[in-house]
Design an enzyme around this catalytic site. Sequence first.
Site, PDB file in Angstrom:
ATOM      1  N   ASP A  99      37.666  40.002  38.834  1.00  0.00           N
ATOM      2  CA  ASP A  99      38.622  41.072  39.100  1.00  0.00           C
ATOM      3  C   ASP A  99      37.948  42.306  39.676  1.00  0.00           C
ATOM      4  O   ASP A  99      36.741  42.518  39.523  1.00  0.00           O
ATOM      5  CB  ASP A  99      39.397  41.442  37.834  1.00  0.00           C
ATOM      6  CG  ASP A  99      38.501  41.962  36.716  1.00  0.00           C
ATOM      7  OD1 ASP A  99      37.419  41.386  36.496  1.00  0.00           O
ATOM      8  OD2 ASP A  99      38.885  42.952  36.057  1.00  0.00           O
ATOM      9  N   GLU A 159      37.731  41.700  33.401  1.00  0.00           N
ATOM     10  CA  GLU A 159      36.530  42.368  32.879  1.00  0.00           C
ATOM     11  C   GLU A 159      36.722  43.879  32.893  1.00  0.00           C
ATOM     12  O   GLU A 159      36.387  44.569  31.935  1.00  0.00           O
ATOM     13  CB  GLU A 159      35.311  41.955  33.708  1.00  0.00           C
ATOM     14  CG  GLU A 159      33.965  42.398  33.131  1.00  0.00           C
ATOM     15  CD  GLU A 159      33.490  43.767  33.609  1.00  0.00           C
ATOM     16  OE1 GLU A 159      32.453  44.236  33.115  1.00  0.00           O
ATOM     17  OE2 GLU A 159      34.150  44.382  34.485  1.00  0.00           O
TER      18      GLU A 159
END
Length: 370
Positions: A78, A139
């Site tokens: 991400d 994350e």
Amino acid sequence: MINKERLLERFLRYVQIDSPTKEEREFALTLKEELEELGLEVRMDDAGEKVGSNSGNLLGFLKGSTGGESIAFSAHMDTVSPGRGIKPQIRDGVIYSDGTTILGGDDKAGIAAIVEGIQAIQENNIPHGDIELLFTVFEEGGLFGSKNLDYSKIKSKKGFVLDSGGDPGTIIVQGPAQNKIDVKFIGREAHAGVAPESGISAIQMAGEAIANMKLLRIDEETTANIGSIKAEGPTNIVPKVVEFFAEARSLEDEKLKDQSDHMVKCCKDAAEKFGGTVEVNVENAYGSFKVSEDSSLVKTVEKACEILGLKSQTAKSGGGSDTNIFNANGIEAINLGIGERKPHTVEENLHIVDLENSAILVTEIIKQYA
């Protein structure tokens, strides 16, 4: 050994696939197809269902050709905002965005380096032990992908996370714990023009609390920050409710507790001073980690750097990463510098040579563990 042109093309292609936090699926499916073409066993877990992402963590396994120790490489899929429609540009050997978005090197540079490293060892018939790839979701903002991995299904007990600033050769051996601190002040409404003395201003309480807090850099191991504050209402009403959201971090657990307690006390003192109330929730987001500089992990990277002519150095980090979670779940892990520069900003950039050196370092680490 690595294919530099292919590596650059891979990275440029990766960053143009939108994968903001909780929307990693398109990128994950691209990676899944590539890894399967390289002969890895690939699966997607159910972490996405648990954390609200449209994708799970992507897990790859490459069977070893030797009896060497199994090792894991990890990076997150991400990106932060603004991260849609990234248009990478190259100037003088440095990759930038067009200035309206982030670049996405955090952490697609890590992923590109890992995938290229895997492809290079296969093309060059380099002996290797078992290799696991752990590409996580969500994350950014809480390490939720790694928190929801099923660690009973991961074979490796040693891991390398490619997700740090610093040139390749930088070895992060210590990272902080973080507490999230959510605060809600409750006062009493009153007409601000007719009877302000009848009211208790939640904004005034919050302002008093924040003004008395030690914030930002506390010492070399501890930081604290107020990230956002929320209050709504017209100017003619004394505000009843204010919320703010904060954090504290430290490499030392006792210092983290002291800083968090200090911030809570400032809130309670402010509420008492003005006659209102306050609700404070302190939640540990993740624990700290510390890997010995004598660890075989560190020594392996140092040896690899020596062979490659890269300068190695150990360092501490003020940022959290999946490395924290891996260490808390039985995988001794270190975070490696990949040349991230100005991450989380539209000025983010990455030197092509750092991307290349990161991939080369992956191949050399694999050789060392063969």
